[in-house]
Scaffold this motif. Structure first.
Motif, PDB file in Angstrom:
ATOM      1  N   ALA A  90       0.830  -1.207   0.000  1.00  0.00           N
ATOM      2  CA  ALA A  90       0.000   0.000   0.000  1.00  0.00           C
ATOM      3  C   ALA A  90       0.864   1.256   0.000  1.00  0.00           C
ATOM      4  O   ALA A  90       0.624   2.198  -0.777  1.00  0.00           O
ATOM      5  N   ILE A  91       1.888   1.290   0.849  1.00  0.00           N
ATOM      6  CA  ILE A  91       2.755   2.474   0.923  1.00  0.00           C
ATOM      7  C   ILE A  91       3.528   2.642  -0.380  1.00  0.00           C
ATOM      8  O   ILE A  91       3.688   3.757  -0.893  1.00  0.00           O
ATOM      9  N   GLN A  92       3.987   1.513  -0.943  1.00  0.00           N
ATOM     10  CA  GLN A  92       4.749   1.576  -2.191  1.00  0.00           C
ATOM     11  C   GLN A  92       3.898   2.142  -3.332  1.00  0.00           C
ATOM     12  O   GLN A  92       4.385   2.947  -4.139  1.00  0.00           O
ATOM     13  N   LYS A  93       2.628   1.756  -3.384  1.00  0.00           N
ATOM     14  CA  LYS A  93       1.737   2.263  -4.446  1.00  0.00           C
ATOM     15  C   LYS A  93       1.615   3.784  -4.374  1.00  0.00           C
ATOM     16  O   LYS A  93       1.653   4.476  -5.398  1.00  0.00           O
ATOM     17  N   LEU A  94       1.485   4.302  -3.151  1.00  0.00           N
ATOM     18  CA  LEU A  94       1.385   5.760  -2.999  1.00  0.00           C
ATOM     19  C   LEU A  94       2.715   6.428  -3.323  1.00  0.00           C
ATOM     20  O   LEU A  94       2.740   7.521  -3.905  1.00  0.00           O
ATOM     21  N   GLU A  95       3.809   5.766  -2.953  1.00  0.00           N
ATOM     22  CA  GLU A  95       5.126   6.318  -3.260  1.00  0.00           C
ATOM     23  C   GLU A  95       5.320   6.404  -4.776  1.00  0.00           C
ATOM     24  O   GLU A  95       5.838   7.401  -5.296  1.00  0.00           O
ATOM     25  N   GLU A  96       4.883   5.384  -5.490  1.00  0.00           N
ATOM     26  CA  GLU A  96       5.057   5.351  -6.951  1.00  0.00           C
ATOM     27  C   GLU A  96       4.276   6.459  -7.648  1.00  0.00           C
ATOM     28  O   GLU A  96       4.676   6.926  -8.716  1.00  0.00           O
ATOM     29  N   LYS A  97       3.165   6.882  -7.064  1.00  0.00           N
ATOM     30  CA  LYS A  97       2.394   7.964  -7.686  1.00  0.00           C
ATOM     31  C   LYS A  97       2.745   9.328  -7.090  1.00  0.00           C
ATOM     32  O   LYS A  97       2.034  10.310  -7.281  1.00  0.00           O
ATOM     33  N   GLY A  98       3.869   9.373  -6.344  1.00  0.00           N
ATOM     34  CA  GLY A  98       4.371  10.641  -5.832  1.00  0.00           C
ATOM     35  C   GLY A  98       3.701  11.142  -4.575  1.00  0.00           C
ATOM     36  O   GLY A  98       3.786  12.327  -4.235  1.00  0.00           O
TER      37      GLY A  98
END
Length: 859
Positions: A714-722
């Motif tokens: 979940a955190i990685q997905k948000l990180e990938e979209k900035g």
């Protein structure tokens, strides 16, 4: 007060002492193999080095025998491994006892979160009046359950208590004797305990710990916050499930329920008797001795009477003590008034019930009862319409709402109807002997509908109880049930008859929320966020209808089951969640670790009380989640839920648990009376599987999946979209989110993937193991990045050190367990090795205990 940092206090008073006392323990000659104690440290070293060199558990075991054995036979190897298991179990006990003994030194007993600190803060901020008003309506209720997350028999608990005292005095002779006793004392039950056995074991904590600790806190608040005036409120009450919790436990009968209630009553009366005798020795003045003798005789008779007859009613007992108090004030310069007040406060807190015995049953079982009641209704117009099944939803709800009568339980055949309805009659009987608080709560597991609540409500009224003095408590557990809980409750609040019932119950509705099954169903983030949002929705709808909602949290020991730092969790709830009562289940190792001694019990009760006070009085808006943070939290929960759901749907999920974990061995441990599944089907079904063996199996693997899986994704997905900064801000702004992540870090600190790294080469499960490991590494890296830490639990060095010490103790045990599991898999392929297969299966089962107990610092 010791000013050393907490970690230094832990190292000096726990780790250093453990090294000394463990060296004594390992040299005790009480086994047939004299070298066991000398060989165990060598085996531990081989384990540590072996995993560093990427060896698998079987290679490590064989390496040990090659290096230190004298060409032992297979039988000798097996014998020594079983001896190691026995030693390690006892090392865990020794560590428990040392931590208990050092508790008041390691923890600041007057520091943050204690009542003294709370009072000083209230005075400094000129909020003493607010504090007084809040304490007049706030309470904490720990409810002890018999959920099998610890297996110590009573004899071992007694040794821990005695060791605790001897260690505090540094009495080496006594310690050596107790360690020798420990070595000879059996650790496991050959047969499952009965629910009554479980109740007796847990009532020990009430009798020897809570009785003193809870009343001490009540007295402190009365004297120091209210200047001796009556508080007018039970700040602490106690709950109890053993003997009343029927959910999934066919061994809980009405007879046992009544026996447990009787045991609770006799225990509290004997405690009062001891206090009265002490008080009588002080009150040697004219005009008081006769009164004290009468009280002493009547209470003793009531405690031991075979008939169960109460010779001195609770109200008369209180009045006699008040009369004694008046005489002391008027004629004896108030000598010993504080001692009289102490006993009066205990009567107020514990009555003749000691703790409220909750009755609980699963909603699916109520459907079976309903079938029997419909059958009975063919001959009785007082119950339900004969055509109940043909009615539409609204008509069925109306019929259940108005159902009443008097069902003759004796005329029913043996089955669910008879056992359920007789438990309701038992509640009435208990209220007559122990008082209303003896048994006035009926909890419905897996409740997700209006009928789910109204069915047992109708059954209660059909048991000749038109105006029942019982709270009907729905337990919402799964994510879908949590999401619609407020809709269910609004329909009930609109129901005229149910609303009249709530009016009689003080316009208070208790609602239970289950963390364990929520996590099993929805994963870590979604379960916790769903419960948080459900509490908000339920608070909002309850306030609209003028109902005070009370939340009762079904929490387990580890964070994956809703445990972890519970006081931080309650302090983080904002004004949108009703929080005037903190009610939570406490079980297994959480009982012994948080409430096992007077020091730890008093400290942790104070922490819970201060959490409620902090949330209400000192938060100053800091615990309100902003709209932006709420959106971030929702997005994280949704993504993690999807990741966890996909993981559960993986075709290897169930086979992995069945073949590679200890899941199927939980039923063989005899640590609890309750079966590990809700049904008897041979096929493993996740929905029927109880949360304890589910979470416990991941814990034994040292993978702790329910405590972190999906968080990293979940955190990685948000990180990938900035949007990583949004997650970082949520962490900085929300104590609720911060507590969730810190508890997740605790789960990961207890993970050790080198133990099972050999599985990555398994042709069937290799890729599945890698999915788990990659999510672990992903979550760990991102949590450290968010928190700005170099290590997990960096902000809790003493807690981290405790976990690391315990994990080091059980590493050889886990190595043996994995070695035995590998042997089982190997031998299962050959029908000629049944005897050897049975030996290694016993080894797996025996190795469960020590690891279960070593996890007591999960909460």
């Amino acid at each position: 007060m010791n000013r050393e940092p907490k970690l230094d206090r832990f190292n000096d008073n726990v780790l250093a002492k453990y090294d000394v006392y463990n060296s004594i323990f390992l040299t005790l000659p009480y086994t047939e193999i004299k070298k066991t104690g000398a060989l165990l440290p060598l085996f531990q070293e081989i384990c540590e080095k072996g995993f560093q060199m990427n060896k698998n558990p079987s290679e490590i075991v064989e390496r040990f025998f090659d290096k230190y054995g004298e060409k032992p036979s297979e039988e000798e190897k097996i014998d020594l491994l079983f001896r190691f298991i026995q030693y390690i179990e006892r090392q865990v006990v020794l560590f428990d006892a040392i931590e208990d003994a050092s508790f008041p030194i390691v923890n600041n007993m007057e520091g943050r979160g204690t009542l003294r600190n709370v009072k000083e803060e209230a005075e400094a901020k000129q909020k003493l009046g607010e504090l007084q008003e809040f304490l007049k309506r706030f309470s904490v209720r720990p409810t002890l359950t018999a959920h099998p997350t610890q297996f110590y028999p009573g004899s071992v608990l007694g040794i821990i208590t005695d060791l605790d005292k001897a260690i505090q005095k540094n009495d080496l002779i006594k310690i050596r004797l107790l360690l020798a006793q420990l070595g000879k004392t059996p650790f496991f039950n050959k047969e499952k305990p009965t629910p009554y056995d479980e109740a007796v074991s847990l009532i020990w904590y009430f009798e020897n710990v809570f009785y003193q600790s809870a009343s001490k806190i009540h007295n402190y608040i009365q004297q120091n916050v209210f200047d001796g005036e009556d508080i007018g409120n039970e700040v602490i009450s106690l709950g109890f499930w053993p003997g009343g919790d029927r959910d999934g436990n066919p061994f809980v009968t009405t007879e046992i329920t009544l026996k447990v209630a009787e045991r609770l009553r006799r225990t509290i009366l004997l405690n009062y008797y001891r206090d009265v005798r002490k008080l009588k020795r002080r009150l040697t003045f004219r005009g008081l001795q006769d009164t004290m003798s009468e009280i002493e005789n009547d209470i003793y008779y009531s405690a031991v009477s075979q008939s169960g007859r109460i010779k001195l009613s609770l109200e008369d007992f209180k009045q006699k003590l008040k009369d004694v108090r008046t005489v002391l004030e008027e004629k004896h310069q108030s000598l010993f008034v504080e001692e009289v007040d102490d006993l009066l406060n205990k009567l107020y807190l514990f009555g003749y019930h000691f703790a409220t015995l909750d009755i609980r049953q699963d909603s699916s079982k109520h459907l079976e009862v309903l079938e029997e009641v419909i059958e009975l209704s063919q001959n009785s117009e007082d119950l339900l319409p004969a055509d109940f099944k043909e009615l539409d939803e609204e008509a069925q709800v109306n019929a259940l709402t108005h159902a009443q009568g008097k069902i003759d339980v004796g005329s029913l055949p043996e089955g669910m109807g008879k056992s359920t309805l007789s438990s309701i009659y038992a509640m009435k009987e208990i209220q007559q002997t122990n008082g209303e608080k003896g048994a006035n709560r009926y909890i419905i597991s897996n409740c997700g509908s209006v009928q789910g609540v109204l069915q047992p409500f109708a059954f209660i009224r059909m048991c000749d109880w038109e105006k029942p003095t019982v709270d009907v408590i729905p337990l919402f557990e799964t994510v879908p049930d949590l999401q619609k809980a407020h809709v269910v409750m609004e329909q009930l609040y609109k129901n005229k008859v149910y609303r009249e019932h709530l009016d009689r119950r003080g316009n208070k509705q208790s609602i239970m929320l289950g963390f364990s099954d929520g996590t099993k169903d929805g994963g870590y983030l979604m379960a916790n966020w769903s419960i948080y949002k459900a509490k908000e929705s339920l608070t909002k709808i309850s306030r609209e209808y003028g109902i005070k909602v009370v939340f009762f949290d079904g929490r387990g020991g580890p964070p994956a089951r809703g445990g972890g730092k519970t006081h931080q969790f309650y302090a983080s709830l904002g004004p949108t969640i009703e929080n005037e009562e903190i009610q939570l289940t406490v079980q297994g190792q959480t009982i012994s670790s948080n409430f096992g001694t007077k020091d730890s019990c008093g400290y942790n009760l104070e922490q819970l009380i201060s959490a409620g006070i902090s949330n209400e009085i000192f938060s100053e808006g800091k615990n309100i989640i902003s709209d932006e943070d709420r959106e971030t939290m929702t997005e994280l929960a949704d993504i993690s839920y999807q990741a966890y759901s996909d993981f559960k749907k993986h075709p290897k999920f169930i086979p992995y648990l069945e073949k590679m974990s200890t899941l199927k061995y939980y039923a063989n441990t005899n640590i609890g009376s309750r079966p590990s599944k809700r049904n008897n089907s041979a096929e493993l079904n996740l929905s029927d599987l109880r949360a304890i063996p589910f979470v416990g199996s991941w814990s034994q693997l040292k993978q702790n999946v329910p405590g972190f899986f999906g968080v990293g994704t979940a955190i990685q997905k948000l990180e990938e979209k900035g949007d990583f900064e949004k997650v970082r801000q949520l962490y900085l702004n929300s104590e609720f989110f911060k507590t969730l992540l810190e508890n997740s870090m605790m789960s990961m600190t207890k993970s050790f993937f080198p133990l099972t790294a050999y599985m990555q080469d398994d042709p069937e499960f290799g890729k599945f193991w890698q999915i788990i490991h990659e999510e672990f590494l992903r979550t760990k890296a991102l949590l450290l990045k968010i928190a700005g830490y170099k290590d997990l639990m960096e902000n809790q060095p003493a807690g981290r050190a405790s976990i690391q010490a315990r994990e080091r103790i059980v590493l050889p045990l886990l190595t043996i367990q994995q070695h035995a599991l590998r042997k089982v898999q190997e031998l299962s392929k050959d029908d000629l090795n049944e005897e050897k297969l049975g030996i290694y299966e016993r080894m797996v089962t025996r190795s469960l205990y020590g690891n279960i107990n070593a996890s007591r610092n999960s909460a």
